[in-house]
Design a protein around this motif. Structure first.
Motif, PDB file in Angstrom:
ATOM      1  N   GLU A 161      30.214  70.020  42.251  1.00  0.00           N
ATOM      2  CA  GLU A 161      29.898  71.449  42.264  1.00  0.00           C
ATOM      3  C   GLU A 161      29.044  71.880  41.078  1.00  0.00           C
ATOM      4  OE1 GLU A 161      34.018  72.807  44.566  1.00  0.00           O
ATOM      5  OE2 GLU A 161      33.810  73.131  42.404  1.00  0.00           O
ATOM      6  N   VAL A 162      28.922  71.027  40.066  1.00  0.00           N
ATOM      7  CA  VAL A 162      28.119  71.370  38.885  1.00  0.00           C
ATOM      8  C   VAL A 162      27.186  70.214  38.548  1.00  0.00           C
ATOM      9  CG1 VAL A 162      29.817  72.954  37.906  1.00  0.00           C
ATOM     10  CG2 VAL A 162      29.933  70.523  37.334  1.00  0.00           C
ATOM     11  N   ASP A 163      26.060  70.562  37.932  1.00  0.00           N
ATOM     12  CA  ASP A 163      25.114  69.545  37.478  1.00  0.00           C
ATOM     13  C   ASP A 163      25.581  68.921  36.172  1.00  0.00           C
ATOM     14  OD1 ASP A 163      22.743  69.731  39.400  1.00  0.00           O
ATOM     15  OD2 ASP A 163      22.988  71.830  38.826  1.00  0.00           O
ATOM     16  N   PHE A 164      25.997  69.782  35.222  1.00  0.00           N
ATOM     17  CA  PHE A 164      26.400  69.299  33.900  1.00  0.00           C
ATOM     18  C   PHE A 164      27.573  70.117  33.375  1.00  0.00           C
ATOM     19  CE2 PHE A 164      21.787  68.442  34.038  1.00  0.00           C
ATOM     20  CZ  PHE A 164      21.807  67.058  33.854  1.00  0.00           C
ATOM     21  N   CYS A 165      28.328  69.493  32.487  1.00  0.00           N
ATOM     22  CA  CYS A 165      29.368  70.189  31.727  1.00  0.00           C
ATOM     23  C   CYS A 165      29.151  69.907  30.245  1.00  0.00           C
ATOM     24  CB  CYS A 165      30.764  69.707  32.103  1.00  0.00           C
ATOM     25  SG  CYS A 165      31.249  70.012  33.806  1.00  0.00           S
ATOM     26  N   LEU A 166      29.379  70.916  29.431  1.00  0.00           N
ATOM     27  CA  LEU A 166      29.496  70.719  27.992  1.00  0.00           C
ATOM     28  C   LEU A 166      30.981  70.785  27.678  1.00  0.00           C
ATOM     29  CD1 LEU A 166      26.633  72.727  26.226  1.00  0.00           C
ATOM     30  CD2 LEU A 166      27.138  70.291  25.986  1.00  0.00           C
ATOM     31  N   SER A 167      31.525  69.683  27.196  1.00  0.00           N
ATOM     32  CA  SER A 167      32.978  69.579  27.068  1.00  0.00           C
ATOM     33  C   SER A 167      33.399  69.091  25.695  1.00  0.00           C
ATOM     34  CB  SER A 167      33.515  68.605  28.123  1.00  0.00           C
ATOM     35  OG  SER A 167      34.896  68.367  27.943  1.00  0.00           O
ATOM     36  N   LYS A 206      27.938  60.779  38.166  1.00  0.00           N
ATOM     37  CA  LYS A 206      26.982  59.688  38.337  1.00  0.00           C
ATOM     38  C   LYS A 206      26.379  59.654  39.740  1.00  0.00           C
ATOM     39  CE  LYS A 206      29.350  56.649  35.041  1.00  0.00           C
ATOM     40  NZ  LYS A 206      30.116  55.379  34.886  1.00  0.00           N
ATOM     41  N   SER A 207      27.111  60.200  40.723  1.00  0.00           N
ATOM     42  CA  SER A 207      26.648  60.159  42.110  1.00  0.00           C
ATOM     43  C   SER A 207      25.823  61.382  42.495  1.00  0.00           C
ATOM     44  CB  SER A 207      27.845  60.050  43.072  1.00  0.00           C
ATOM     45  OG  SER A 207      28.589  58.882  42.814  1.00  0.00           O
ATOM     46  N   ARG A 208      25.831  62.403  41.671  1.00  0.00           N
ATOM     47  CA  ARG A 208      25.113  63.630  42.006  1.00  0.00           C
ATOM     48  C   ARG A 208      23.629  63.453  41.755  1.00  0.00           C
ATOM     49  NH1 ARG A 208      26.322  69.263  42.526  1.00  0.00           N
ATOM     50  NH2 ARG A 208      24.603  70.591  41.860  1.00  0.00           N
ATOM     51  N   TYR A 209      22.812  63.866  42.719  1.00  0.00           N
ATOM     52  CA  TYR A 209      21.369  63.805  42.534  1.00  0.00           C
ATOM     53  C   TYR A 209      20.959  64.820  41.473  1.00  0.00           C
ATOM     54  CZ  TYR A 209      16.399  64.419  43.289  1.00  0.00           C
ATOM     55  OH  TYR A 209      15.046  64.514  43.096  1.00  0.00           O
ATOM     56  N   LEU A 210      20.163  64.379  40.517  1.00  0.00           N
ATOM     57  CA  LEU A 210      19.678  65.267  39.459  1.00  0.00           C
ATOM     58  C   LEU A 210      18.205  65.569  39.705  1.00  0.00           C
ATOM     59  CD1 LEU A 210      21.347  63.682  36.288  1.00  0.00           C
ATOM     60  CD2 LEU A 210      22.105  65.656  37.623  1.00  0.00           C
ATOM     61  N   SER A 211      17.919  66.845  39.911  1.00  0.00           N
ATOM     62  CA  SER A 211      16.548  67.272  40.136  1.00  0.00           C
ATOM     63  C   SER A 211      15.727  67.094  38.864  1.00  0.00           C
ATOM     64  CB  SER A 211      16.518  68.746  40.556  1.00  0.00           C
ATOM     65  OG  SER A 211      16.955  69.563  39.473  1.00  0.00           O
ATOM     66  N   LEU A 222      17.065  67.002  35.043  1.00  0.00           N
ATOM     67  CA  LEU A 222      16.747  65.949  34.078  1.00  0.00           C
ATOM     68  C   LEU A 222      16.095  66.539  32.832  1.00  0.00           C
ATOM     69  CD1 LEU A 222      15.379  63.216  36.519  1.00  0.00           C
ATOM     70  CD2 LEU A 222      17.560  63.189  35.289  1.00  0.00           C
ATOM     71  N   GLU A 223      15.262  67.547  33.022  1.00  0.00           N
ATOM     72  CA  GLU A 223      14.627  68.194  31.877  1.00  0.00           C
ATOM     73  C   GLU A 223      15.664  68.935  31.038  1.00  0.00           C
ATOM     74  OE1 GLU A 223      10.788  71.092  30.873  1.00  0.00           O
ATOM     75  OE2 GLU A 223      11.221  70.479  32.928  1.00  0.00           O
ATOM     76  N   PHE A 224      16.649  69.543  31.713  1.00  0.00           N
ATOM     77  CA  PHE A 224      17.721  70.224  30.979  1.00  0.00           C
ATOM     78  C   PHE A 224      18.510  69.222  30.151  1.00  0.00           C
ATOM     79  CE2 PHE A 224      22.134  71.577  30.597  1.00  0.00           C
ATOM     80  CZ  PHE A 224      21.997  72.839  30.046  1.00  0.00           C
ATOM     81  N   ARG A 225      18.827  68.080  30.738  1.00  0.00           N
ATOM     82  CA  ARG A 225      19.591  67.071  30.006  1.00  0.00           C
ATOM     83  C   ARG A 225      18.834  66.600  28.768  1.00  0.00           C
ATOM     84  NH1 ARG A 225      21.370  61.739  33.199  1.00  0.00           N
ATOM     85  NH2 ARG A 225      19.113  61.392  33.133  1.00  0.00           N
ATOM     86  N   GLN A 226      17.543  66.369  28.917  1.00  0.00           N
ATOM     87  CA  GLN A 226      16.747  65.934  27.773  1.00  0.00           C
ATOM     88  C   GLN A 226      16.672  67.019  26.707  1.00  0.00           C
ATOM     89  OE1 GLN A 226      15.830  62.788  27.569  1.00  0.00           O
ATOM     90  NE2 GLN A 226      15.218  63.211  25.461  1.00  0.00           N
ATOM     91  N   LEU A 227      16.620  68.273  27.146  1.00  0.00           N
ATOM     92  CA  LEU A 227      16.578  69.392  26.201  1.00  0.00           C
ATOM     93  C   LEU A 227      17.876  69.451  25.395  1.00  0.00           C
ATOM     94  CD1 LEU A 227      15.301  72.966  26.890  1.00  0.00           C
ATOM     95  CD2 LEU A 227      17.556  72.654  25.888  1.00  0.00           C
ATOM     96  N   VAL A 228      19.020  69.232  26.061  1.00  0.00           N
ATOM     97  CA  VAL A 228      20.313  69.240  25.361  1.00  0.00           C
ATOM     98  C   VAL A 228      20.355  68.143  24.311  1.00  0.00           C
ATOM     99  CG1 VAL A 228      22.797  68.871  25.624  1.00  0.00           C
ATOM    100  CG2 VAL A 228      21.570  70.292  27.272  1.00  0.00           C
ATOM    101  N   PHE A 229      19.925  66.941  24.678  1.00  0.00           N
ATOM    102  CA  PHE A 229      19.923  65.833  23.714  1.00  0.00           C
ATOM    103  C   PHE A 229      19.049  66.184  22.511  1.00  0.00           C
ATOM    104  CE2 PHE A 229      20.594  62.589  27.392  1.00  0.00           C
ATOM    105  CZ  PHE A 229      21.921  62.967  27.462  1.00  0.00           C
TER     106      PHE A 229
END
Length: 293
Positions: A137-143, A268-273, A277-284
């Motif tokens: 149901e979610v793309d990412f979590c900050l935990s 790991k199974s969720r498709y990342l648009s 992917l750009e959001f994930r790189q921005l977080v890193f």
């Protein structure tokens, strides 16, 4: 078997209440009930034990639910992938957090990079985030703390010290450091149990031989500093959440265990648009560029 039957079954299975499920799906209770009955007829078994208006998943329903969720999950992933391949620079990024102190800066940067992408953020406790991840149901979590799981990817992005916030005029306000033993008789303000920082603090204080005396427990982390400022109590605050107001003093706590790890999680199974992917790189990149200690 129809797609609509699976959607309705999942809603009823999660709520175990026909009226609430009908309300959440915006359909009549009679239409929902007939659809579930048709699904049971197609499968040749009853999926629920019925007692009056109450429903409870039986063994057949419990076995069928994860497969139905997986089927809808895969269809949704296919839809997202095709949309991404069609180069539609729009859509919604689904996020969940149990630590929101760094989120405004991250979302501001992302909006500048992807102004056409909407985002939806939920404040959840750790178990609720795990459930949302498993369901796709979610793309990412900050935990905080990080979550481990066979289908959950986890990357620690920040090591965040826990500070003590006290109001101006408090007996400790002239100090820069404090020990846990000095806090035994204090009144505390905190979020409810289930949030990472609260659970960490309770565990560390318990190991030190005392249970904090909480005079306020809420589910709005942003309200805590306001209550500290008003002199209601003191609070353990993540270093990333401290602000510059001069009515609150932040002290270091002499305990090496009062440090939280913040992790970015995804299924790991969720498709990342491409936007995801750009959001994930921005977080890193954001956490590499900023030091919160």
């Amino acid at each position: 078997m129809e797609l609509l039957q699976l959607q309705y079954f999942i809603a009823v299975a999660r709520l175990e209440h026909m009226t609430e499920a009908a309300r959440s799906l915006h359909v009549t209770q009679s239409s929902l009930s007939k659809t579930i009955q048709r699904l049971e007829e197609d499968l040749g078994v009853l999926l629920f034990d019925r007692t009056g208006r109450k429903l409870r998943l039986n063994e057949y329903g419990s076995r069928f639910l994860p497969r139905a969720e997986k089927a809808l999950f895969e269809l949704e992933q296919g839809k997202q992938e095709l949309s991404d391949l069609a180069s539609r620079a729009q859509g919604t990024l689904e996020l969940a957090v149990n630590t929101a102190s760094t989120l405004p800066q991250i979302l501001r940067k992302f909006r500048q990079l992807q102004p056409a992408i909407h985002f939806h953020v939920q404040m959840l406790n750790t178990q609720e985030m795990v459930t949302a991840l498993h369901r796709g149901e979610v793309d990412f979590c900050l935990s905080s703390p990080p979550v481990e799981g066979e289908d959950i990817a986890s990357r620690i992005v920040c090591i965040d010290p826990i500070l003590l916030a006290v109001p101006k005029g408090h007996r400790l306000a002239r100090r820069d450091r404090v020990t846990l033993d000095e806090l035994r008789e204090e009144w505390f303000i905190a979020v409810k149990k289930g949030y990472g920082t609260r659970d960490l603090v309770d565990a560390v204080c318990g190991a030190a031989g005392f249970v904090p005396d909480y005079v306020y427990e809420g589910d709005e982390p942003a309200r805590i500093i306001t209550l500290v400022e008003a002199g209601i109590g003191i609070a353990f605050i993540p270093g990333t959440a401290r602000d510059s107001r001069d009515t609150v003093k932040y002290l270091r706590v002499d305990n090496s265990e009062l440090v939280r790890e913040i992790a970015l999680l995804w299924n790991k199974s969720r498709y990342l648009s491409r936007a995801a992917l750009e959001f994930r790189q921005l977080v890193f990149a954001h956490f590499l560029e900023n030091t919160f200690a």
